[in-house]
Scaffold this motif. Sequence first.
Motif, short mmCIF file in Angstrom:
data_model
loop_
_atom_site.label_atom_id
_atom_site.label_comp_id
_atom_site.label_asym_id
_atom_site.label_seq_id
_atom_site.Cartn_x
_atom_site.Cartn_y
_atom_site.Cartn_z
N PRO A 88 -48.45 12.02 -30.58
CA PRO A 88 -47.23 11.44 -30.01
C PRO A 88 -47.54 10.12 -29.31
O PRO A 88 -48.68 9.85 -28.90
CB PRO A 88 -46.76 12.50 -29.00
CG PRO A 88 -47.44 13.75 -29.40
CD PRO A 88 -48.74 13.35 -30.01
N HIS A 92 -44.50 9.60 -24.42
CA HIS A 92 -43.95 10.95 -24.52
C HIS A 92 -44.84 12.02 -23.87
O HIS A 92 -44.39 13.15 -23.71
CB HIS A 92 -43.74 11.32 -25.99
CG HIS A 92 -42.71 10.49 -26.68
ND1 HIS A 92 -41.59 9.98 -26.04
CD2 HIS A 92 -42.62 10.06 -27.99
CE1 HIS A 92 -40.86 9.29 -26.89
NE2 HIS A 92 -41.46 9.32 -28.08
N SER A 95 -43.41 13.76 -20.67
CA SER A 95 -42.39 14.77 -20.95
C SER A 95 -43.00 16.01 -21.58
O SER A 95 -42.58 17.14 -21.29
CB SER A 95 -41.32 14.18 -21.87
OG SER A 95 -40.60 13.15 -21.24
N LEU A 96 -43.99 15.83 -22.45
CA LEU A 96 -44.66 16.99 -23.04
C LEU A 96 -45.37 17.82 -21.97
O LEU A 96 -45.42 19.06 -22.07
CB LEU A 96 -45.67 16.53 -24.10
CG LEU A 96 -45.08 16.04 -25.43
CD1 LEU A 96 -46.16 15.41 -26.29
CD2 LEU A 96 -44.42 17.21 -26.18
N VAL A 99 -42.76 19.99 -20.45
CA VAL A 99 -42.48 21.11 -21.35
C VAL A 99 -43.58 22.16 -21.25
O VAL A 99 -43.32 23.37 -21.14
CB VAL A 99 -42.33 20.62 -22.80
CG1 VAL A 99 -42.17 21.80 -23.75
CG2 VAL A 99 -41.14 19.68 -22.93
N GLY A 194 -37.68 19.04 -23.16
CA GLY A 194 -37.88 19.35 -24.57
C GLY A 194 -36.67 18.96 -25.40
O GLY A 194 -36.81 18.45 -26.52
N LEU A 197 -36.81 15.23 -25.85
CA LEU A 197 -37.85 14.83 -26.79
C LEU A 197 -37.47 15.16 -28.23
O LEU A 197 -37.87 14.46 -29.17
CB LEU A 197 -39.17 15.53 -26.44
CG LEU A 197 -40.04 14.87 -25.38
CD1 LEU A 197 -41.29 15.71 -25.16
CD2 LEU A 197 -40.42 13.45 -25.77
N ALA A 198 -36.71 16.24 -28.41
CA ALA A 198 -36.33 16.65 -29.76
C ALA A 198 -35.40 15.66 -30.43
O ALA A 198 -35.15 15.76 -31.64
CB ALA A 198 -35.67 18.03 -29.73
N VAL A 206 -42.44 19.20 -30.76
CA VAL A 206 -42.32 19.20 -29.30
C VAL A 206 -43.10 20.38 -28.72
O VAL A 206 -43.97 20.22 -27.86
CB VAL A 206 -40.85 19.26 -28.86
CG1 VAL A 206 -40.75 19.44 -27.35
CG2 VAL A 206 -40.11 18.00 -29.29
N TYR A 257 -35.30 24.04 -29.69
CA TYR A 257 -35.31 22.59 -29.49
C TYR A 257 -34.66 21.86 -30.66
O TYR A 257 -33.99 20.85 -30.47
CB TYR A 257 -36.75 22.09 -29.30
CG TYR A 257 -37.32 22.37 -27.93
CD1 TYR A 257 -36.55 22.20 -26.79
CD2 TYR A 257 -38.62 22.83 -27.77
CE1 TYR A 257 -37.05 22.46 -25.54
CE2 TYR A 257 -39.14 23.09 -26.52
CZ TYR A 257 -38.35 22.91 -25.41
OH TYR A 257 -38.86 23.18 -24.17
#
Length: 314
Positions: A88, A92, A95-96, A99, A194, A197-198, A206, A257
């Motif tokens: 990624p 990102h 954010s991962l 999650v 998530g 991000l999806a 994700v 997601y």
Amino acid sequence: MTAQDSATRPTGITVTAKAEAAPAGGHDGSARGGLLLAGLGVVAFSLTFPSTVWGLESFGPWSLVCLRSVLAALVAGGFLLALRVPLPERRHWGSLAVVAGGVVVGFPLLTTLALRSSSTSHAAVVVGLLPLTTAVFAAVRTGRRPSRTFWLAALAGAAVVIGFTVAESGGRPQGPDLYLFAALLVCAAGYTEGGRLALRMPGWQVIGWALVLCLPLAAAGSVLALAHEPVRWTAQGVTGLVWVALVSTFFGLYVWYRGMAAIGIPRASQLQLAQPLLTLVWSVALLGEDLAPAAPLAAVGVLVCIAVTQRARA
């Protein structure tokens, strides 16, 4: 800055904001597919608590949480390698990490600790606030302001849940309830990030990258936990581990997601209204639990309140 730059900059900002809040696909076919995928996720999640109770027959709480993450990460990592999915973008990874901390580590660990001394029916009613909590996180994250009706219904739902937990715990919340309320917060954060991000990568990637991110920690935790917690091999215990690892953690979050990306976070949250009632059914059918008289009423009350908040948001 030229006049042309001044004219185009606001348009770019508007498009970005819409991409944050709107579902990826807008036509009827995409909406129906998104509803189906998110619905499959809800069914998978509704069996998580009973499966966790089964898993605790064979494994300690720390071993169960770490092993489910390791197994799910190996499956996800295998798909990522086989399909040669690139890493990624750097922007990102934050954010991962949210999650991973919310749905891979935080929610499984906190709910597993709670289920050592809490019934699945009780936990299901408390976690019935998850759709509302997710909607609140999504509203804050996307900048939408809920209406007064939304907040009134939210407070009513919170009152129902708090009243139920206090009554069931003899006048004050106990340790399991604190674990469950903390699980609501971290899971809602993981769902929201998530879902966002999806919109930018497939839903399975994700959760796949979030699991891979946790793999070193989960592997080390498994070694330590298995060295200190006894293992008693039973068919139900192994079945519970396999379900929470491959279905709840990987498949369930993949379709969840992907569904959120297709129909949007608030609309997908509506489907989770059925999750507490489904879990109550599984707790009786699979575990033989006796429902507290107030549990079904509390669950229905929570669902009604959350339904009102979703209509108010729309």
